[in-house]
Structure formats: C-alpha cells, structure tokens
Design a protein around this motif. Structure first.
Motif, PDB file in Angstrom:
ATOM      1  N   GLY A 223      75.687 -87.517  33.964  1.00  0.00           N
ATOM      2  CA  GLY A 223      75.999 -85.715  33.847  1.00  0.00           C
ATOM      3  C   GLY A 223      75.478 -85.681  32.324  1.00  0.00           C
ATOM      4  O   GLY A 223      75.112 -84.432  32.022  1.00  0.00           O
ATOM      5  N   GLY A 224      74.417 -85.807  31.827  1.00  0.00           N
ATOM      6  CA  GLY A 224      73.944 -85.255  30.504  1.00  0.00           C
ATOM      7  C   GLY A 224      72.813 -84.405  30.650  1.00  0.00           C
ATOM      8  O   GLY A 224      72.008 -83.901  31.670  1.00  0.00           O
ATOM      9  N   SER A 225      72.654 -82.840  29.619  1.00  0.00           N
ATOM     10  CA  SER A 225      71.628 -82.089  30.134  1.00  0.00           C
ATOM     11  C   SER A 225      69.897 -82.616  30.091  1.00  0.00           C
ATOM     12  O   SER A 225      70.416 -83.930  29.273  1.00  0.00           O
ATOM     13  N   SER A 226      69.592 -82.056  30.527  1.00  0.00           N
ATOM     14  CA  SER A 226      68.297 -82.316  30.207  1.00  0.00           C
ATOM     15  C   SER A 226      67.579 -82.203  28.702  1.00  0.00           C
ATOM     16  O   SER A 226      66.407 -82.255  28.840  1.00  0.00           O
ATOM     17  N   LEU A 227      67.879 -81.559  28.094  1.00  0.00           N
ATOM     18  CA  LEU A 227      67.412 -81.624  26.623  1.00  0.00           C
ATOM     19  C   LEU A 227      67.795 -82.720  26.239  1.00  0.00           C
ATOM     20  O   LEU A 227      67.031 -82.770  24.763  1.00  0.00           O
ATOM     21  N   THR A 228      68.575 -83.881  26.522  1.00  0.00           N
ATOM     22  CA  THR A 228      68.568 -84.697  25.441  1.00  0.00           C
ATOM     23  C   THR A 228      68.684 -85.960  26.433  1.00  0.00           C
ATOM     24  O   THR A 228      68.254 -87.220  26.197  1.00  0.00           O
ATOM     25  N   SER A 229      68.120 -85.972  27.745  1.00  0.00           N
ATOM     26  CA  SER A 229      67.589 -87.156  28.648  1.00  0.00           C
ATOM     27  C   SER A 229      66.726 -88.037  27.816  1.00  0.00           C
ATOM     28  O   SER A 229      65.340 -86.853  28.268  1.00  0.00           O
ATOM     29  N   THR A 230      66.195 -88.136  28.629  1.00  0.00           N
ATOM     30  CA  THR A 230      64.815 -89.519  28.029  1.00  0.00           C
ATOM     31  C   THR A 230      63.918 -89.717  28.796  1.00  0.00           C
ATOM     32  O   THR A 230      63.690 -90.102  29.234  1.00  0.00           O
ATOM     33  N   ALA A 231      64.769 -89.472  30.672  1.00  0.00           N
ATOM     34  CA  ALA A 231      64.500 -89.962  31.452  1.00  0.00           C
ATOM     35  C   ALA A 231      63.646 -89.033  32.175  1.00  0.00           C
ATOM     36  O   ALA A 231      63.174 -89.044  33.642  1.00  0.00           O
ATOM     37  N   GLN A 232      64.159 -87.232  31.826  1.00  0.00           N
ATOM     38  CA  GLN A 232      63.715 -85.910  32.638  1.00  0.00           C
ATOM     39  C   GLN A 232      62.927 -84.878  32.222  1.00  0.00           C
ATOM     40  O   GLN A 232      63.258 -85.294  31.212  1.00  0.00           O
ATOM     41  N   HIS A 233      62.063 -84.699  31.719  1.00  0.00           N
ATOM     42  CA  HIS A 233      61.896 -83.453  31.492  1.00  0.00           C
ATOM     43  C   HIS A 233      62.053 -81.908  31.630  1.00  0.00           C
ATOM     44  O   HIS A 233      62.452 -81.812  32.906  1.00  0.00           O
ATOM     45  N   ALA A 234      62.032 -81.127  30.650  1.00  0.00           N
ATOM     46  CA  ALA A 234      63.087 -80.501  31.127  1.00  0.00           C
ATOM     47  C   ALA A 234      62.508 -79.249  31.941  1.00  0.00           C
ATOM     48  O   ALA A 234      63.028 -78.439  32.969  1.00  0.00           O
ATOM     49  N   TYR A 235      60.747 -79.081  31.406  1.00  0.00           N
ATOM     50  CA  TYR A 235      59.921 -78.254  32.259  1.00  0.00           C
ATOM     51  C   TYR A 235      59.608 -79.130  33.134  1.00  0.00           C
ATOM     52  O   TYR A 235      58.292 -80.060  33.100  1.00  0.00           O
ATOM     53  N   ALA A 236      59.810 -78.692  34.606  1.00  0.00           N
ATOM     54  CA  ALA A 236      59.010 -79.843  35.536  1.00  0.00           C
ATOM     55  C   ALA A 236      59.017 -78.669  36.998  1.00  0.00           C
ATOM     56  O   ALA A 236      60.323 -78.102  37.566  1.00  0.00           O
ATOM     57  N   ASP A 237      57.350 -78.962  37.284  1.00  0.00           N
ATOM     58  CA  ASP A 237      57.938 -77.853  38.113  1.00  0.00           C
ATOM     59  C   ASP A 237      57.310 -78.414  39.717  1.00  0.00           C
ATOM     60  O   ASP A 237      55.620 -79.559  38.686  1.00  0.00           O
ATOM     61  N   GLY A 238      57.535 -78.995  40.440  1.00  0.00           N
ATOM     62  CA  GLY A 238      56.869 -79.173  41.696  1.00  0.00           C
ATOM     63  C   GLY A 238      57.316 -80.593  41.534  1.00  0.00           C
ATOM     64  O   GLY A 238      56.767 -81.325  40.806  1.00  0.00           O
ATOM     65  N   PRO A 239      58.622 -81.369  42.280  1.00  0.00           N
ATOM     66  CA  PRO A 239      59.459 -82.616  42.772  1.00  0.00           C
ATOM     67  C   PRO A 239      58.528 -84.097  42.629  1.00  0.00           C
ATOM     68  O   PRO A 239      58.959 -84.564  43.364  1.00  0.00           O
ATOM     69  N   ASN A 240      57.796 -83.641  44.087  1.00  0.00           N
ATOM     70  CA  ASN A 240      57.009 -84.380  44.416  1.00  0.00           C
ATOM     71  C   ASN A 240      55.626 -84.874  44.535  1.00  0.00           C
ATOM     72  O   ASN A 240      54.887 -83.886  43.692  1.00  0.00           O
ATOM     73  N   PRO A 241      54.918 -85.372  45.321  1.00  0.00           N
ATOM     74  CA  PRO A 241      53.631 -85.765  44.946  1.00  0.00           C
ATOM     75  C   PRO A 241      53.100 -84.541  45.714  1.00  0.00           C
ATOM     76  O   PRO A 241      51.568 -84.379  44.677  1.00  0.00           O
ATOM     77  N   THR A 242      53.164 -83.907  46.273  1.00  0.00           N
ATOM     78  CA  THR A 242      52.646 -82.802  47.179  1.00  0.00           C
ATOM     79  C   THR A 242      52.405 -81.744  46.698  1.00  0.00           C
ATOM     80  O   THR A 242      53.617 -81.078  45.860  1.00  0.00           O
TER      81      THR A 242
END
Length: 504
Positions: A223-242
């Motif tokens: 439940g950590g924030s995206s600002l501290t997560s090492t597995a997620q980008h905070a800036y994410a545009d488009g969640p899938n390959p399409t």
C-alpha cells in the motif's frame, strides 16, 4: 530612341528586382536554425460570477476550467517556442510551458498542482520531421494537444471564453504519442494518431483509467505510495500494450467557405476485461476468478466527431459539432458516474436465483435496462451523443459577437457523463452541472443524463495584443441538477465571466 532607352531601363530594373528577390530567398535559406524559431505566448486572467453557492476557496465544479467563483483568477500563462518542419528545413519541434489555475484540469490526476504525478507545467513537447510526400507529410512525436473536438485549451482561440461542457466531458485534453499529417492536395488532408491512451496523458490510478479501481494511487503490495515504490512509475500513461488509435480527415468543400472535419478515436484502457457475460456471473456465483484479457473486441471506448465549418461572408463564421461516444464491456461497467436506475457496478455484481438462457444457468442479473444486450456476450454497451452550434460575427476589427449552444444527451449511457471527471477520486455524480449535489443531506434517485448551455460572448480587441471577452452563460437541464446561491436545488444557473488576454 526614347522608347528603346525606356525598354532598356525596364529590363535592367526587372533584372535587379529578380536578383534582389533571389538574394533575399537565399538569405532566408542561409538562416541559422535558431533564427527560424518562433516565440509566442499570452497572459490570461478572469473574474467569474456564477449564481450558485460556491465562492472563495470552495471549488465551483459547475463550471469547466473556470472553477474560481466570485474570484479574480489567473487562468493561464503560456510561453511557446516552435520551429516548423517544412520542405526547406525538414526538422522541427514545439515546446509549450504553461502555468495557471486551469492547468490542474488538463492532465491526470485532475486538481494536482505539485507536479509529483504529472508534467502539467509542460503542456506540449514534441519533435517534428517533414517528408516530401504529396503536398507534405509531417510526423510529430511527444506530448501534444488532442486532435479531436471543436474547442481548444487556449481561451483566446475559441469563440467563447469558457470551455464548453462538450469539450470538457467528452474529449481528452492532452496525449502522449505520435501523429502523422498528410496534405494530399490543396483541399484534402488526413491524419493518423497513435496515443498511449484515450483518456489523456497523466497518471493512471492502479492501471485502470476507466475503472472504479482507479481511485487509489499506484503503489506496492504493502500500500505504499507510487513516489516511493520501486516497481511502479508515478507518471503512467496507458496501462496496457494496446495504443489508442485516432484518425482525422479535413476537406475544403468550398475553399475558404465550407470545410468538413471528421475525427475518430478508439481505445482500450483496461488491464483486465470481460470475456463473456456468463463467465463474469459464474465468477460472482462461484467466487472463482477466471483470467480475462482486455481487448478491443470486448472493452473499448470509441468517439466519432463531425465538425462542419461554414463561412458565408468574411465576417460571419458558423460551426456545427456532433460527437458520438460508445463504451463497451469493462470500459462501460467500470466507469464513473452510474446511478441506481442505470447499469452500476453494484448491479453487475448482484445475481438472483432464476434463469436467463444467455447467462450462466441459475443466475439472473438484477436491474438491467432494456438497452443492455446479453444476446451478444461481448456487448455491454452505452451510448452518449452531444450537439453543439457556434457562430461569430466580426462587426469591426474592434468588436465581435459570439454564440454557443450545447446539448449533451447521456440518458442511454446511464446518467452523468464520466469521460473526464473534473476531480481525481471524485465521481461526476458530485458535479452540479450533471447532478444535484447533496448539499441539503439528501439526493433523490434520478437518471437525467442531459444538460444544455447557452453562451453569448462579446469580444473586444482593444489592441492587436490585448483582447477582452465577456461570457454571458446559462446552464440548465431536466430536474434540479444545480444549486442556487443558498445551496437549494435549482433547475439552472446563470453566470458572467470577464476574461482579459494579453498575447504576443
């Protein structure tokens, strides 16, 4: 003899003139690249008064970008740098740096100003390449304003000062991706657009831009924030390959008189989808989760946008704008804003004893409307349509009068439009323009799904660089979807906004 000397002088003068033009043309070609960069910008401020109970720091969600009611506000401040890519210099770029009080609504998550999740201060940034195909092919890659819709983000470039409900609710604002515009001949041009998503550039909560899971921030399993997560980008545009796919066709039926523009956009911005209705309800009954890959076939958002521009005289411009939107599958059922009388997630999750042939035996869904189809298992679909008429008459260089009428018809979609929720993590059910806000402690069950606006805009060009616009605007719809200055239910609201733009 006199005629001979006169002819000789004319020939010599002509030669010198041509030589001068050639030298000037050569001088243009010999310019350094930085001399071909154009700088422009503006400062846009306004004062707004709308007849509801919002004022001061309390946000007025009955509007669009003009959310500061009974206040002076800095709408936007912008500085643009652009080098056009053309035949003589086949590379270019555009950089738009913008700040102001409307910036927070251009990029997801809305109303975020600290730029931790977004790049809102960088409105556009793309590189361009020109190719000598037909009349010219230009390719842009980067962050750019959307191609679809009648109005623009810059109020100075629109007939009215305020952004309309149609653009704000049904059109994404800014994309990150690539586009190719081909000028086929002097009258016909086409465009192809590949964007990361259809919802528009920005941060995507839990990878579900359309979904009810898109309310919580990105983060790790703890439940950590995206600002501290090492597995997620905070800036994410488009969640899938399409990728979202868009097109545009512009045709000058009568040059300088009548132009037709047709825009399309289709996307699937879901990670998980719905393979079939029967499988979905089997999950609800058995508690077992089956893998479902989201795809265009079952889950999509599609927009068709038609614009007709007619200029019968040099002073009069008339525009008709029509938008058809369609949501299918998970894009529909997981969207914001569904009311109890429409298709809600709760009703999709509810199954009662019974039997419907095209559902799993022993299950029947509760509360579905006649517009929901189960005969084709891949089609759970809702449709919305919008109509807009604008006109402008330029009486003199100093004065012009603008007109805008909008009608949003969302009743088949199940309630309030939810394409662009104005506030992150707040559903459009809380918007005054689409549903009566529960300011008195009770909200009646209703499913109006319709709204209208009427705006008159006198425009004063005080100088070449200074413009004043005054919007006289009325918003209304069936039922009591607004509130008055005391917070009581109202069927309409009126407003006046004075905007002043200094441009250079």
């Amino acid at each position: 003899m006199r005629n001979k000397y006169t002819l000789l002088a004319t020939i010599v003068a002509t030669l010198f003139s041509q030589a001068s033009l050639f030298a000037q043309d050569k001088k243009e070609k010999d310019k350094s690249w930085y001399e071909l960069v154009n700088f422009s910008g503006y400062v846009d401020v306004y004062y707004n008064y709308t007849t509801n109970n919002r004022q001061g720091a309390t946000q007025d969600t009955a509007g669009t970008f003009h959310t500061y009611n009974k206040q002076f506000a800095v709408n936007a401040v912008k500085l643009s740098m652009e080098k056009l890519a053309d035949k003589e210099s086949p590379w270019g770029f555009r950089l738009d740096m913008q700040n102001g009080q409307n910036n927070m609504y251009q990029e997801r998550p809305y109303q975020t100003t600290n730029s931790l999740h977004n790049m809102q201060l960088l409105q556009q940034a793309y590189v361009s390449a020109y190719f000598p195909v037909m009349k010219g092919l230009t390719v842009d890659v980067g962050k750019m304003a959307t191609h679809i819709g009648l109005e623009l983000l810059d109020s100075k470039d629109n007939i009215a000062y305020t952004i309309g409900y149609v653009f704000f609710n049904t059109i994404p604002f800014i994309h990150t991706g690539a586009r190719a515009n081909l000028q086929i001949n002097d009258r016909l041009s086409t465009g192809l657009y590949l964007y990361n998503s259809a919802q528009g550039t920005g941060y995507t909560g839990n990878g579900q831009q359309f979904g009810y899971n898109g309310l919580a921030p990105y983060g790790d399993a703890a439940g950590g924030s995206s600002l501290t997560s090492t597995a997620q980008h905070a800036y994410a545009d488009g969640p899938n390959p399409t990728r979202a796919i868009g097109t545009q066709v512009k045709y000058d039926v009568v040059p300088d008189k009548f132009q037709v523009v047709w825009n399309t956009l289709q996307a699937n911005d879901n990670i998980k989808g719905r393979q079939t209705n029967s499988l979905y309800y089997l999950e609800q009954a058995s508690g077992t989760t089956f893998p479902k890959q989201s795809s265009f076939k079952t889950d999509h958002w599609m927009i068709q946008n038609l614009i007709l521009i007619y200029k019968p005289t040099d002073k009069l411009t008339t525009i008709f704008d029509y938008t058809y939107g369609e949501r299918a599958g998970q894009t529909n059922t997981a969207a914001y804003g569904y009311e109890e009388t429409g298709i809600t997630k709760a009703k999709l999750d509810t199954a009662l004893p019974g039997h419907v042939p095209d559902l799993h035996p022993g299950l029947v869904a509760a509360g579905f409307t006649k517009d929901t189809s189960f005969t084709r298992q891949d089609k759970i679909k809702r449709v919305y349509q919008t109509y807009q008429l604008q006109a402008k008459y330029q009486f003199t260089n100093f004065f012009a009068l603008g007109f805008r009428f909008e009608y949003l018809d969302d009743k088949r979609y199940g309630g309030s439009l939810a394409v662009n929720p104005p506030l992150f993590a707040v559903t459009p059910a809380d918007r005054y323009d689409l549903k009566f806000q529960d300011s008195i402690g009770a909200r009646p069950v209703s499913n109006y799904g319709q709204i209208k606006t009427l705006t008159f805009t006198p425009t004063f060009n005080l100088t070449e660089n200074l413009q004043v616009k005054v919007d006289l605007r009325r918003d209304w719809g069936p039922g009591q979807q607004f509130v008055d200055t005391s917070g009581r239910p109202a069927s309409h609201q009126n407003g006046i906004i004075v905007g002043m733009v200094a441009k250079f």
